[in-house]
Design a protein around this motif. Structure first.
Motif, mmCIF file in Angstrom:
data_model
loop_
_atom_site.group_PDB
_atom_site.id
_atom_site.type_symbol
_atom_site.label_atom_id
_atom_site.label_comp_id
_atom_site.label_asym_id
_atom_site.label_seq_id
_atom_site.Cartn_x
_atom_site.Cartn_y
_atom_site.Cartn_z
ATOM 1 N N VAL A 83 -4.434 51.482 26.146
ATOM 2 C CA VAL A 83 -3.761 50.263 25.701
ATOM 3 C C VAL A 83 -4.795 49.142 25.667
ATOM 4 N N SER A 84 -5.033 48.592 24.483
ATOM 5 C CA SER A 84 -6.058 47.563 24.292
ATOM 6 C C SER A 84 -5.594 46.198 24.788
ATOM 7 N N PRO A 85 -6.499 45.420 25.412
ATOM 8 C CA PRO A 85 -6.124 44.059 25.812
ATOM 9 C C PRO A 85 -5.811 43.177 24.605
ATOM 10 N N GLY A 86 -6.309 43.552 23.432
ATOM 11 C CA GLY A 86 -6.019 42.791 22.226
ATOM 12 C C GLY A 86 -4.554 42.838 21.831
ATOM 13 N N TRP A 87 -3.807 43.795 22.386
ATOM 14 C CA TRP A 87 -2.388 43.907 22.056
ATOM 15 C C TRP A 87 -1.516 43.004 22.936
ATOM 16 N N TYR A 88 -2.137 42.323 23.899
ATOM 17 C CA TYR A 88 -1.384 41.475 24.824
ATOM 18 C C TYR A 88 -1.244 40.037 24.334
ATOM 19 N N GLY A 89 -2.042 39.652 23.344
ATOM 20 C CA GLY A 89 -2.027 38.269 22.892
ATOM 21 C C GLY A 89 -3.338 37.580 23.236
ATOM 22 N N GLU A 90 -3.296 36.253 23.339
ATOM 23 C CA GLU A 90 -4.520 35.464 23.463
ATOM 24 C C GLU A 90 -4.996 35.265 24.903
ATOM 25 N N GLY A 91 -4.185 35.542 25.898
ATOM 26 C CA GLY A 91 -4.570 35.272 27.279
ATOM 27 C C GLY A 91 -5.609 36.256 27.804
ATOM 28 N N ALA A 92 -6.147 35.906 28.990
ATOM 29 C CA ALA A 92 -7.108 36.798 29.640
ATOM 30 C C ALA A 92 -6.447 38.136 29.950
ATOM 31 N N ALA A 93 -7.146 39.247 29.660
ATOM 32 C CA ALA A 93 -6.567 40.575 29.867
ATOM 33 C C ALA A 93 -7.671 41.617 29.854
ATOM 34 N N VAL A 94 -7.407 42.740 30.449
ATOM 35 C CA VAL A 94 -8.315 43.888 30.413
ATOM 36 C C VAL A 94 -7.523 45.099 29.937
ATOM 37 N N PRO A 95 -8.200 46.140 29.459
ATOM 38 C CA PRO A 95 -7.475 47.319 28.984
ATOM 39 C C PRO A 95 -6.823 48.081 30.132
ATOM 40 N N THR A 96 -5.897 48.937 29.771
ATOM 41 C CA THR A 96 -5.258 49.797 30.767
ATOM 42 C C THR A 96 -4.945 51.139 30.124
ATOM 43 N N TRP A 97 -4.348 52.026 30.894
ATOM 44 C CA TRP A 97 -3.967 53.353 30.413
ATOM 45 C C TRP A 97 -2.514 53.566 30.789
ATOM 46 N N ASN A 98 -1.656 53.754 29.811
ATOM 47 C CA ASN A 98 -0.258 54.075 30.077
ATOM 48 C C ASN A 98 -0.097 55.585 30.223
ATOM 49 N N PHE A 99 0.862 56.005 31.054
ATOM 50 C CA PHE A 99 0.996 57.440 31.303
ATOM 51 C C PHE A 99 2.325 57.749 31.977
ATOM 52 N N VAL A 100 2.688 59.030 31.910
ATOM 53 C CA VAL A 100 3.781 59.583 32.702
ATOM 54 C C VAL A 100 3.232 60.837 33.361
ATOM 55 N N SER A 101 3.348 60.923 34.689
ATOM 56 C CA SER A 101 2.758 62.049 35.397
ATOM 57 C C SER A 101 3.518 62.310 36.683
ATOM 58 N N ALA A 102 3.485 63.563 37.139
ATOM 59 C CA ALA A 102 4.143 63.921 38.398
ATOM 60 C C ALA A 102 3.290 64.926 39.152
ATOM 61 N N HIS A 103 3.306 64.817 40.478
ATOM 62 C CA HIS A 103 2.663 65.774 41.373
ATOM 63 C C HIS A 103 3.746 66.470 42.186
ATOM 64 N N LEU A 104 3.789 67.786 42.113
ATOM 65 C CA LEU A 104 4.744 68.586 42.871
ATOM 66 C C LEU A 104 3.958 69.431 43.870
ATOM 67 N N ALA A 105 4.289 69.332 45.144
ATOM 68 C CA ALA A 105 3.544 70.061 46.167
ATOM 69 C C ALA A 105 4.495 70.876 47.037
ATOM 70 N N GLY A 106 4.073 72.089 47.377
ATOM 71 C CA GLY A 106 4.856 72.953 48.246
ATOM 72 C C GLY A 106 4.178 74.298 48.379
ATOM 73 N N VAL A 107 4.707 75.137 49.227
ATOM 74 C CA VAL A 107 4.180 76.493 49.409
ATOM 75 C C VAL A 107 4.952 77.427 48.478
ATOM 76 N N PRO A 108 4.276 78.073 47.521
ATOM 77 C CA PRO A 108 4.986 78.916 46.558
ATOM 78 C C PRO A 108 5.449 80.237 47.164
ATOM 79 N N GLU A 109 6.528 80.736 46.613
ATOM 80 C CA GLU A 109 7.063 82.054 46.948
ATOM 81 C C GLU A 109 6.560 83.036 45.893
#
Length: 219
Positions: A83-109
């Motif tokens: 995500v570019s800071p240029g998409w935020y408008g004229e104010g001070a901004a830095v880029p970021t990364w949008n995402f959807v993620s999940a961590h599933l932890a357990g002992v498998p059978e």
């Protein structure tokens, strides 16, 4: 994944949707020689309505991971992108990364050979069904002997996670007009075009709008 509460989500239905739509996952274990990682497709356990998943690894990955002996971390990665800071408008901004993620932890059978065959059959069907001429696992020219050899080269597992961490970072902290600009840029033909991420942001924004409408009507 950043260990803070920002953008966390716990809704089981949404987590199941994430897993179902993004079955290619990373498996991480802490083995005797250190961290090891593998990549395989998984499915939601069709007999459950929680976050239990089923899958398999090819030998010798079962031994490399010590599968069944210790905790396994499954990383599910959904849509993500720049995500570019240029998409935020004229104010001070830095880029970021949008995402959807999940961590599933357990002992498998570890699954029995019969259970593993059923999972392998489901996995093939999941991706072959949309094909013009599906090649399902038990259909010719495959025969029972071929399928049994295939099964012996894999180890099936079922994982019911005991720890779940999930984040959905989709610019929810930005004003509506900025979110609309980002969706438009991701949907366009620019260098960071990402229609999958744009669709996920649109879905999130529509849900927020609906929730705000319900809250307004309750006053």
């Amino acid at each position: 994944m950043r260990q803070n509460p920002s953008f966390a989500f716990t809704d089981v239905a949404e987590l199941r949707r994430l897993i179902d739509r993004n079955p290619w996952v990373t498996l991480v274990s802490h083995a005797a020689e250190g961290l090891v990682a593998s990549h395989y497709a998984v499915l939601l356990d069709e007999g459950r309505d929680d976050l239990t998943i089923v899958g398999h690894v090819g030998r010798p990955d079962d031994a490399v991971h010590g599968l069944g002996d210790g905790e396994l971390l499954v990383v599910v990665q959904g849509p993500h992108g720049y995500v570019s800071p240029g998409w935020y408008g004229e104010g001070a901004a830095v880029p970021t990364w949008n995402f959807v993620s999940a961590h599933l932890a357990g002992v498998p059978e570890i699954l029995t050979a019969e259970e593993n065959l059923a999972v392998l059959d489901r996995l093939v069907a999941r991706f072959e069904r949309p094909m013009p001429s599906p090649r399902l696992m038990w259909e010719r020219p495959n025969d029972a002997q071929f399928i049994e050899r295939l099964e012996r080269g894999t180890v099936g597992f079922r994982l019911t996670p005991t720890r779940v961490t999930a984040k959905r970072k989709l610019s929810q902290n930005r004003p509506d007009e900025v979110i609309e600009t980002i969706i438009g840029e991701l949907s366009g033909d620019g260098p960071h075009r990402n229609p999958g991420l744009a669709a996920e942001m649109r879905r999130s924004q529509d849900a927020r709008d609906a929730a705000r409408g319900r809250a307004g009507g309750a006053r």
